[in-house]
Design a protein around this motif. Structure first.
Motif, PDB file in Angstrom:
ATOM      1  N   PHE A 175      39.702  42.624  43.394  1.00  0.00           N
ATOM      2  CA  PHE A 175      38.923  41.389  43.274  1.00  0.00           C
ATOM      3  C   PHE A 175      37.628  41.496  44.075  1.00  0.00           C
ATOM      4  N   GLN A 176      36.533  41.254  43.380  1.00  0.00           N
ATOM      5  CA  GLN A 176      35.223  41.199  44.028  1.00  0.00           C
ATOM      6  C   GLN A 176      34.507  39.935  43.578  1.00  0.00           C
ATOM      7  N   GLY A 177      33.507  39.547  44.314  1.00  0.00           N
ATOM      8  CA  GLY A 177      32.733  38.361  43.935  1.00  0.00           C
ATOM      9  C   GLY A 177      31.919  37.896  45.123  1.00  0.00           C
ATOM     10  N   SER A 216      47.207  52.365  37.153  1.00  0.00           N
ATOM     11  CA  SER A 216      46.116  51.698  36.447  1.00  0.00           C
ATOM     12  C   SER A 216      45.286  50.881  37.432  1.00  0.00           C
ATOM     13  N   VAL A 217      43.980  50.851  37.170  1.00  0.00           N
ATOM     14  CA  VAL A 217      43.094  50.066  38.029  1.00  0.00           C
ATOM     15  C   VAL A 217      42.431  48.992  37.170  1.00  0.00           C
ATOM     16  N   LEU A 218      42.636  47.752  37.548  1.00  0.00           N
ATOM     17  CA  LEU A 218      42.058  46.613  36.831  1.00  0.00           C
ATOM     18  C   LEU A 218      41.124  45.892  37.793  1.00  0.00           C
ATOM     19  N   LYS A 219      39.865  45.707  37.372  1.00  0.00           N
ATOM     20  CA  LYS A 219      38.874  45.173  38.302  1.00  0.00           C
ATOM     21  C   LYS A 219      38.295  43.854  37.805  1.00  0.00           C
ATOM     22  N   CYS A 220      38.353  42.852  38.664  1.00  0.00           N
ATOM     23  CA  CYS A 220      37.924  41.507  38.283  1.00  0.00           C
ATOM     24  C   CYS A 220      36.735  41.079  39.124  1.00  0.00           C
ATOM     25  N   PRO A 241      38.765  49.307  33.791  1.00  0.00           N
ATOM     26  CA  PRO A 241      37.764  48.353  33.321  1.00  0.00           C
ATOM     27  C   PRO A 241      37.374  47.285  34.346  1.00  0.00           C
ATOM     28  N   TRP A 242      36.142  46.853  34.260  1.00  0.00           N
ATOM     29  CA  TRP A 242      35.676  45.655  34.956  1.00  0.00           C
ATOM     30  C   TRP A 242      35.662  44.488  33.971  1.00  0.00           C
ATOM     31  N   TYR A 243      36.169  43.350  34.400  1.00  0.00           N
ATOM     32  CA  TYR A 243      36.065  42.120  33.623  1.00  0.00           C
ATOM     33  C   TYR A 243      35.283  41.087  34.427  1.00  0.00           C
ATOM     34  N   VAL A 244      34.429  40.345  33.730  1.00  0.00           N
ATOM     35  CA  VAL A 244      33.695  39.246  34.359  1.00  0.00           C
ATOM     36  C   VAL A 244      34.499  37.970  34.136  1.00  0.00           C
ATOM     37  N   VAL A 245      35.095  37.458  35.195  1.00  0.00           N
ATOM     38  CA  VAL A 245      35.977  36.299  35.081  1.00  0.00           C
ATOM     39  C   VAL A 245      35.178  35.013  35.327  1.00  0.00           C
ATOM     40  N   PRO A 246      35.109  34.109  34.333  1.00  0.00           N
ATOM     41  CA  PRO A 246      34.434  32.821  34.568  1.00  0.00           C
ATOM     42  C   PRO A 246      35.200  32.077  35.659  1.00  0.00           C
ATOM     43  N   ALA A 247      34.541  31.794  36.793  1.00  0.00           N
ATOM     44  CA  ALA A 247      35.304  31.370  37.965  1.00  0.00           C
ATOM     45  C   ALA A 247      34.834  30.052  38.586  1.00  0.00           C
ATOM     46  N   ASP A 248      33.968  29.323  37.888  1.00  0.00           N
ATOM     47  CA  ASP A 248      33.581  28.009  38.421  1.00  0.00           C
ATOM     48  C   ASP A 248      34.760  27.030  38.383  1.00  0.00           C
ATOM     49  N   SER A 249      35.599  27.160  37.340  1.00  0.00           N
ATOM     50  CA  SER A 249      36.790  26.317  37.227  1.00  0.00           C
ATOM     51  C   SER A 249      37.997  27.104  37.729  1.00  0.00           C
ATOM     52  N   LYS A 250      38.655  26.572  38.757  1.00  0.00           N
ATOM     53  CA  LYS A 250      39.784  27.297  39.350  1.00  0.00           C
ATOM     54  C   LYS A 250      40.985  27.449  38.413  1.00  0.00           C
ATOM     55  N   PRO A 251      41.390  26.374  37.711  1.00  0.00           N
ATOM     56  CA  PRO A 251      42.544  26.532  36.805  1.00  0.00           C
ATOM     57  C   PRO A 251      42.260  27.558  35.694  1.00  0.00           C
ATOM     58  N   TYR A 252      41.040  27.547  35.196  1.00  0.00           N
ATOM     59  CA  TYR A 252      40.683  28.496  34.147  1.00  0.00           C
ATOM     60  C   TYR A 252      40.701  29.926  34.694  1.00  0.00           C
ATOM     61  N   ARG A 253      40.079  30.104  35.843  1.00  0.00           N
ATOM     62  CA  ARG A 253      40.039  31.414  36.503  1.00  0.00           C
ATOM     63  C   ARG A 253      41.453  31.973  36.715  1.00  0.00           C
ATOM     64  N   ASP A 254      42.359  31.147  37.263  1.00  0.00           N
ATOM     65  CA  ASP A 254      43.709  31.608  37.557  1.00  0.00           C
ATOM     66  C   ASP A 254      44.452  32.002  36.286  1.00  0.00           C
ATOM     67  N   SER A 255      44.299  31.173  35.273  1.00  0.00           N
ATOM     68  CA  SER A 255      44.973  31.397  34.007  1.00  0.00           C
ATOM     69  C   SER A 255      44.449  32.677  33.347  1.00  0.00           C
ATOM     70  N   ALA A 257      45.703  35.793  35.387  1.00  0.00           N
ATOM     71  CA  ALA A 257      47.135  36.008  35.186  1.00  0.00           C
ATOM     72  C   ALA A 257      47.391  36.648  33.822  1.00  0.00           C
ATOM     73  N   GLY A 258      46.720  36.128  32.797  1.00  0.00           N
ATOM     74  CA  GLY A 258      46.884  36.669  31.443  1.00  0.00           C
ATOM     75  C   GLY A 258      46.411  38.108  31.346  1.00  0.00           C
ATOM     76  N   LEU A 259      45.323  38.403  32.001  1.00  0.00           N
ATOM     77  CA  LEU A 259      44.757  39.751  31.975  1.00  0.00           C
ATOM     78  C   LEU A 259      45.697  40.761  32.636  1.00  0.00           C
ATOM     79  N   ILE A 260      46.292  40.375  33.750  1.00  0.00           N
ATOM     80  CA  ILE A 260      47.215  41.271  34.451  1.00  0.00           C
ATOM     81  C   ILE A 260      48.471  41.482  33.618  1.00  0.00           C
ATOM     82  N   VAL A 261      48.981  40.389  33.042  1.00  0.00           N
ATOM     83  CA  VAL A 261      50.174  40.487  32.193  1.00  0.00           C
ATOM     84  C   VAL A 261      49.911  41.446  31.026  1.00  0.00           C
TER      85      VAL A 261
END
Lengths: 272, 272
Positions: free
Chosen positions: B67-69, B167-171, B228-242, B245-249
């Motif tokens: 996790f970076q940001g 595996s390396v997953l980067k958010c 891979p790097w993914y750009v996670v929309p993170a202004d909304s916390k519930p959206y970010r968490d969801s 979680a889906g990406l990791i699953v």
């Protein structure tokens, strides 16, 4: 905070304990039941979360929680239930299995010491250095004299941690032999758990009296007011979880932790 | 499992990305809203828990989630929300701060490598080796040439992990500058968070364009189909968490993990 007296489950130092004096089900000694337990666990979970934040911020104290118990006593289960209320960033769980070749060429506390909490940390041990005076003793891998020496080593080790600000809280998860039978049977019935089963899970059961005696000796020899052992009634999972959560909260609460002051003058901050 | 296409948020290798092309709020690209998000997070939490058990049992693969940001992007928050669904025994969180004196006498990957997951493990990095091509770059502590070299070091390092089954997953947690203002203000308003505040939390804000550019370069240079790097929309916390979680699953699901067979013949077990 509501005060619960955990003294009845505390093992008095230097007094030979008998595990048969302790209930595996909470019946006569009073306590909650039913949905009250769930509420209590949730409440303790919230408190634990807040106390952990302060522990982390203050960095003046640390906490080590040790879990021991017979096979299926619920070590994994209680860790999951109690600590799911805390961020993974705030708690570190360490499991100790059969020592590796390198580990067994060191003294028995070497691998343990390396995983000890620092001030600011909360660490859980799933099994611990106590295995080195339990299974080793029952199987006859160490003699009486070595075992006595190790009790002493453990007392010294834990007081070293204490002097550095690290509290050690030790929980013996106390189940009955018949409850173990039920749980082993349910593992046999659950295909997802098959990979984990070992012949020793069933073989150790035949040594129940020997393990009980080894625990009684070890618990008596190593319980101190600073690093206490508690006998946790563990046949009922909700009761066990609620009991342990409350005990940890009380231990942290007794530390009288304080949030540190900000490192600079916040009134001067101007947000652009 | 319901399939979500995360491609729109994936950074294509060797293509210069522009973070302004990505939303910080989920608006136009479709997705859930409101209580659906909570349900989705709970559902993904359950799946994550089961997949983690299988990962641990199989010991054929491992997972590193980075996790970076920007400051206040929600690294601590997303870790707490997503991984509270997994036992502390099944996940290890590592935070990387300013390097210690010893760490800074090593190459920049030394302390990172030491905390890498083994097969069977799931590890979270709260900040990471990417700080060594971000803050160092913006502050001018390393030059362009060193930075390019480090991108290459990182690619090699992550492919080494990949070859070992990790595996390396980067958010990248993507917030807007105005959302950051709100969050910094709320930290100023919350006395329990004061101890954590540093002048740099506010000073870095003036370097927003420089940090954005450093991120764009680093993300473009180090996103690969395997890591891979993914750009996670993170202004909304519930959206970010969801989302996370889906990406990791999905990442774990793609590993096609299998429970190992029992190590002995269970039909011969007789419980006494």
């Amino acid at each position: 905070m509501e005060h619960i007296d955990y003294t009845p489950w505390y093992i008095s130092p230097k007094t030979k304990c008998l595990l048969s004096d302790y209930e595996t089900e909470p019946t006569s000694k009073g306590w909650r039941s039913g949905s009250e337990l769930e509420e209590h666990l949730a409440d303790m979970g919230d408190k634990l979360d807040k106390l952990q934040s302060t522990l982390h911020a203050a960095k003046t104290r640390g906490l080590l929680v040790v879990f021991q118990g017979m096979d299926t006593a619920g070590k994994d289960g209680v860790i999951r239930s109690v600590f799911s209320h805390v961020s993974p960033l705030g708690v570190r769980a360490e499991a100790f299995g059969v020592p590796t070749e390198l580990e067994s060429r060191h003294d028995f506390l070497w691998r343990i010491h390396a995983k000890a909490p620092a001030r600011g940390e909360m660490v859980i041990f799933n099994r611990s250095h106590y295995e080195d005076v339990l299974v080793t003793r029952v199987r006859g891998w160490i003699d009486e004299e070595t075992c006595q020496k190790r009790y002493n080593d453990i007392l010294h080790f834990e007081s070293l941690l204490q002097d550095a600000g690290i509290s050690v809280l030790k929980c013996y998860l106390h189940i009955s032999k018949s409850e173990q039978k039920k749980r082993l049977q349910s593992r046999l019935d659950d295909q997802r758990k098959h990979w984990k089963l070992q012949p020793s899970d069933f073989g150790d059961r035949d040594l129940w009296p020997q393990f009980t005696q080894a625990y009684e000796e070890a618990l008596s020899a190593t319980s101190t007011p600073e690093s206490p052992w508690y006998v946790v009634p563990a046949d009922s999972k909700p009761y066990r979880d609620s009991f342990v959560a409350g005990l940890i909260v009380q231990t942290l609460d007794n530390m009288k932790l304080k949030m540190p002051k900000p490192s600079f003058d916040l009134s001067k901050v101007k947000l652009s």
